[in-house]
Motif scaffolding. Structure first.
Motif, PDB file in Angstrom:
ATOM      1  N   LEU A 153      86.369  12.415  50.380  1.00  0.00           N
ATOM      2  CA  LEU A 153      86.179  11.427  51.423  1.00  0.00           C
ATOM      3  C   LEU A 153      84.388  11.724  51.806  1.00  0.00           C
ATOM      4  O   LEU A 153      83.655  11.306  52.439  1.00  0.00           O
ATOM      5  CB  LEU A 153      86.738  12.146  52.833  1.00  0.00           C
ATOM      6  CG  LEU A 153      86.564  10.861  54.212  1.00  0.00           C
ATOM      7  CD1 LEU A 153      86.591  10.188  54.223  1.00  0.00           C
ATOM      8  CD2 LEU A 153      87.641  11.458  55.276  1.00  0.00           C
ATOM      9  N   ARG A 154      84.111  13.105  51.397  1.00  0.00           N
ATOM     10  CA  ARG A 154      82.904  13.643  52.138  1.00  0.00           C
ATOM     11  C   ARG A 154      81.817  13.084  50.906  1.00  0.00           C
ATOM     12  O   ARG A 154      80.375  12.331  51.300  1.00  0.00           O
ATOM     13  CB  ARG A 154      82.778  14.379  51.647  1.00  0.00           C
ATOM     14  CG  ARG A 154      83.339  15.630  53.077  1.00  0.00           C
ATOM     15  CD  ARG A 154      82.997  17.346  52.500  1.00  0.00           C
ATOM     16  NE  ARG A 154      83.879  17.584  53.790  1.00  0.00           N
ATOM     17  CZ  ARG A 154      83.415  18.051  55.334  1.00  0.00           C
ATOM     18  NH1 ARG A 154      82.177  17.009  55.530  1.00  0.00           N
ATOM     19  NH2 ARG A 154      83.929  18.612  55.357  1.00  0.00           N
ATOM     20  N   ARG A 155      82.247  12.372  49.924  1.00  0.00           N
ATOM     21  CA  ARG A 155      81.132  11.667  48.834  1.00  0.00           C
ATOM     22  C   ARG A 155      81.214  10.503  49.413  1.00  0.00           C
ATOM     23  O   ARG A 155      80.253   9.911  49.001  1.00  0.00           O
ATOM     24  CB  ARG A 155      82.148  12.040  46.952  1.00  0.00           C
ATOM     25  CG  ARG A 155      82.130  12.719  46.727  1.00  0.00           C
ATOM     26  CD  ARG A 155      82.594  13.186  45.279  1.00  0.00           C
ATOM     27  NE  ARG A 155      82.225  14.051  44.540  1.00  0.00           N
ATOM     28  CZ  ARG A 155      83.267  14.660  43.707  1.00  0.00           C
ATOM     29  NH1 ARG A 155      84.026  14.003  43.382  1.00  0.00           N
ATOM     30  NH2 ARG A 155      82.744  16.059  42.698  1.00  0.00           N
ATOM     31  N   ALA A 156      82.213   9.952  49.567  1.00  0.00           N
ATOM     32  CA  ALA A 156      82.141   8.440  49.506  1.00  0.00           C
ATOM     33  C   ALA A 156      81.377   8.036  51.221  1.00  0.00           C
ATOM     34  O   ALA A 156      80.620   7.060  51.133  1.00  0.00           O
ATOM     35  CB  ALA A 156      83.887   7.741  50.280  1.00  0.00           C
ATOM     36  N   ILE A 205      96.544   3.799  59.802  1.00  0.00           N
ATOM     37  CA  ILE A 205      96.463   2.520  59.172  1.00  0.00           C
ATOM     38  C   ILE A 205      97.267   2.637  57.900  1.00  0.00           C
ATOM     39  O   ILE A 205      97.641   1.695  57.171  1.00  0.00           O
ATOM     40  CB  ILE A 205      94.887   1.114  59.288  1.00  0.00           C
ATOM     41  CG1 ILE A 205      95.008   1.512  60.609  1.00  0.00           C
ATOM     42  CG2 ILE A 205      95.481  -0.140  59.128  1.00  0.00           C
ATOM     43  CD1 ILE A 205      93.545   0.784  60.895  1.00  0.00           C
ATOM     44  N   LEU A 206      96.178   3.033  57.419  1.00  0.00           N
ATOM     45  CA  LEU A 206      96.501   3.802  55.945  1.00  0.00           C
ATOM     46  C   LEU A 206      98.127   3.774  55.691  1.00  0.00           C
ATOM     47  O   LEU A 206      98.446   3.224  54.648  1.00  0.00           O
ATOM     48  CB  LEU A 206      95.448   5.056  54.730  1.00  0.00           C
ATOM     49  CG  LEU A 206      96.221   5.226  53.961  1.00  0.00           C
ATOM     50  CD1 LEU A 206      95.628   4.072  53.722  1.00  0.00           C
ATOM     51  CD2 LEU A 206      94.578   6.499  53.761  1.00  0.00           C
ATOM     52  N   ASN A 207      98.192   5.248  56.742  1.00  0.00           N
ATOM     53  CA  ASN A 207      99.901   5.243  55.886  1.00  0.00           C
ATOM     54  C   ASN A 207     100.645   4.467  56.677  1.00  0.00           C
ATOM     55  O   ASN A 207     101.746   4.793  55.731  1.00  0.00           O
ATOM     56  CB  ASN A 207     100.497   6.755  57.222  1.00  0.00           C
ATOM     57  CG  ASN A 207      99.725   8.048  56.123  1.00  0.00           C
ATOM     58  OD1 ASN A 207      98.853   7.836  55.785  1.00  0.00           O
ATOM     59  ND2 ASN A 207      99.054   8.541  57.640  1.00  0.00           N
ATOM     60  N   ALA A 262      89.400   6.852  50.203  1.00  0.00           N
ATOM     61  CA  ALA A 262      88.766   8.178  49.803  1.00  0.00           C
ATOM     62  C   ALA A 262      89.240   9.492  50.300  1.00  0.00           C
ATOM     63  O   ALA A 262      89.453  10.808  50.284  1.00  0.00           O
ATOM     64  CB  ALA A 262      87.362   8.294  50.007  1.00  0.00           C
ATOM     65  N   LEU A 263      90.156   7.920  51.409  1.00  0.00           N
ATOM     66  CA  LEU A 263      90.289  10.041  52.411  1.00  0.00           C
ATOM     67  C   LEU A 263      92.535   9.924  52.130  1.00  0.00           C
ATOM     68  O   LEU A 263      92.345  11.207  52.147  1.00  0.00           O
ATOM     69  CB  LEU A 263      90.807   8.640  53.584  1.00  0.00           C
ATOM     70  CG  LEU A 263      91.785   8.944  54.999  1.00  0.00           C
ATOM     71  CD1 LEU A 263      91.196  10.485  55.114  1.00  0.00           C
ATOM     72  CD2 LEU A 263      91.710   8.293  56.396  1.00  0.00           C
ATOM     73  N   MET A 264      92.533   8.767  51.639  1.00  0.00           N
ATOM     74  CA  MET A 264      93.835   8.791  50.681  1.00  0.00           C
ATOM     75  C   MET A 264      93.829  10.192  49.575  1.00  0.00           C
ATOM     76  O   MET A 264      94.696  10.555  49.402  1.00  0.00           O
ATOM     77  CB  MET A 264      94.119   7.155  49.644  1.00  0.00           C
ATOM     78  CG  MET A 264      95.616   7.713  49.172  1.00  0.00           C
ATOM     79  SD  MET A 264      95.690   8.140  47.360  1.00  0.00           S
ATOM     80  CE  MET A 264      94.624   6.779  46.431  1.00  0.00           C
ATOM     81  N   LEU A 265      93.232   9.245  48.840  1.00  0.00           N
ATOM     82  CA  LEU A 265      92.676  10.966  47.393  1.00  0.00           C
ATOM     83  C   LEU A 265      92.241  12.200  47.983  1.00  0.00           C
ATOM     84  O   LEU A 265      93.158  13.140  47.978  1.00  0.00           O
ATOM     85  CB  LEU A 265      91.605  10.575  46.533  1.00  0.00           C
ATOM     86  CG  LEU A 265      91.413   9.673  45.957  1.00  0.00           C
ATOM     87  CD1 LEU A 265      89.344   8.624  44.651  1.00  0.00           C
ATOM     88  CD2 LEU A 265      92.085   9.594  44.906  1.00  0.00           C
ATOM     89  N   SER A 266      91.416  12.087  49.421  1.00  0.00           N
ATOM     90  CA  SER A 266      91.724  13.183  49.306  1.00  0.00           C
ATOM     91  C   SER A 266      92.882  14.204  50.507  1.00  0.00           C
ATOM     92  O   SER A 266      92.961  15.455  49.628  1.00  0.00           O
ATOM     93  CB  SER A 266      90.156  13.470  50.610  1.00  0.00           C
ATOM     94  OG  SER A 266      88.667  13.221  50.400  1.00  0.00           O
ATOM     95  N   LYS A 267      93.721  13.294  50.531  1.00  0.00           N
ATOM     96  CA  LYS A 267      94.618  14.118  51.443  1.00  0.00           C
ATOM     97  C   LYS A 267      95.762  14.659  50.254  1.00  0.00           C
ATOM     98  O   LYS A 267      97.108  15.146  49.776  1.00  0.00           O
ATOM     99  CB  LYS A 267      95.495  12.848  52.606  1.00  0.00           C
ATOM    100  CG  LYS A 267      95.326  12.192  53.293  1.00  0.00           C
ATOM    101  CD  LYS A 267      96.117  11.976  54.462  1.00  0.00           C
ATOM    102  CE  LYS A 267      97.328  12.181  54.570  1.00  0.00           C
ATOM    103  NZ  LYS A 267      98.152  11.950  56.187  1.00  0.00           N
ATOM    104  N   LEU A 268      95.831  13.017  48.544  1.00  0.00           N
ATOM    105  CA  LEU A 268      96.791  13.669  48.036  1.00  0.00           C
ATOM    106  C   LEU A 268      96.302  14.653  47.298  1.00  0.00           C
ATOM    107  O   LEU A 268      97.280  15.770  46.584  1.00  0.00           O
ATOM    108  CB  LEU A 268      96.631  12.552  46.970  1.00  0.00           C
ATOM    109  CG  LEU A 268      97.247  12.039  45.897  1.00  0.00           C
ATOM    110  CD1 LEU A 268      99.021  12.462  45.863  1.00  0.00           C
ATOM    111  CD2 LEU A 268      96.698  11.492  44.611  1.00  0.00           C
ATOM    112  N   TYR A 269      95.055  14.870  46.880  1.00  0.00           N
ATOM    113  CA  TYR A 269      94.051  16.858  46.453  1.00  0.00           C
ATOM    114  C   TYR A 269      94.086  17.545  47.490  1.00  0.00           C
ATOM    115  O   TYR A 269      94.259  18.761  46.837  1.00  0.00           O
ATOM    116  CB  TYR A 269      93.133  16.109  45.164  1.00  0.00           C
ATOM    117  CG  TYR A 269      93.868  15.202  44.099  1.00  0.00           C
ATOM    118  CD1 TYR A 269      94.094  15.605  42.826  1.00  0.00           C
ATOM    119  CD2 TYR A 269      93.535  13.916  44.270  1.00  0.00           C
ATOM    120  CE1 TYR A 269      94.661  15.250  41.733  1.00  0.00           C
ATOM    121  CE2 TYR A 269      93.846  12.936  43.392  1.00  0.00           C
ATOM    122  CZ  TYR A 269      94.418  13.587  42.229  1.00  0.00           C
ATOM    123  OH  TYR A 269      94.356  12.628  41.461  1.00  0.00           O
TER     124      TYR A 269
END
Length: 197
Positions: free
Chosen positions: A180-183, A105-107, A167-174
């Motif tokens: 994602l774990r923090r979220a 969905i995000l992608n 958070a998923l987007m940030l985890s993939k980006l970096y």
């Protein structure tokens, strides 16, 4: 299942993975042919166009992802337990994604934005389903007294989805699952301290 149906299913499965990793626009017909081992005619024997394949591959990805959510919810009765089960599926997206490449969905939402209205509509419909899942859990929890009165199901669903998808987007980006774990950890804490009745 007939041989033709098996071939069609194989095309959908492999195209869904390809599109979710490389994007619909970043995947050429040659890429699809390489992934499926079929020639152009073999693919177009089952799908009218690449766009048709893209839409059906997205639907396939959503069905596979939805099955992961349904499995996570099995045997979970309490509302907080159900909320935690659903968000735990997002943790799998980085290492054990139902469809390689992360959240379809995000992608798709990011890629289709204004350039592919039919795909964007499919992504909205899929996101609507995710919203419904969270709202339903919260509303049932309110009815059963498991969730604190005054919690707004629509607002909480929006908060949860925004937090885990962002958070998923940030985890993939970096390339770092810490975001994602923090979220997810924060949402678990939030459910326990501010949502639970």
């Amino acid at each position: 299942m007939s041989k033709g149906e098996q071939t069609r299913e194989m095309i959908l499965e492999r195209a869904a993975k390809l599109f979710n990793r490389q994007g619909y626009f970043g995947s050429s017909l040659s890429d699809i042919m390489r992934e499926t081992g079929l020639e152009k005619g073999g693919i177009y024997n089952h799908f009218h166009s690449k766009e048709d394949l893209a839409l059906e591959a997205f639907d396939y990805a959503i069905e596979v992802t939805g099955a992961r959510f349904r499995t996570a919810l099995e045997g979970k009765i309490n509302a907080i337990e159900r909320l935690n089960a659903v968000i735990s599926v997002f943790l799998d997206y980085l290492e054990n994604s139902p469809v390689p490449g992360g959240c379809p969905i995000l992608n798709t939402a990011v890629e289709s934005d204004d350039t592919q209205p039919a795909l964007r509509e499919r992504a909205q419909k899929a996101m609507d389903g995710l919203f419904r899942t969270f709202r339903s859990i919260v509303r049932k929890g309110l009815e059963c007294g498991e969730i604190r009165s005054g919690v707004n199901a629509e607002e909480l669903a929006s908060l949860i989805i925004s937090q885990v998808e962002g958070a998923l987007m940030l985890s993939k980006l970096y390339g770092d699952d810490t975001h994602l774990r923090r979220a997810v950890q924060h949402l678990n804490w939030y459910f326990e301290n501010y949502v639970r009745a």
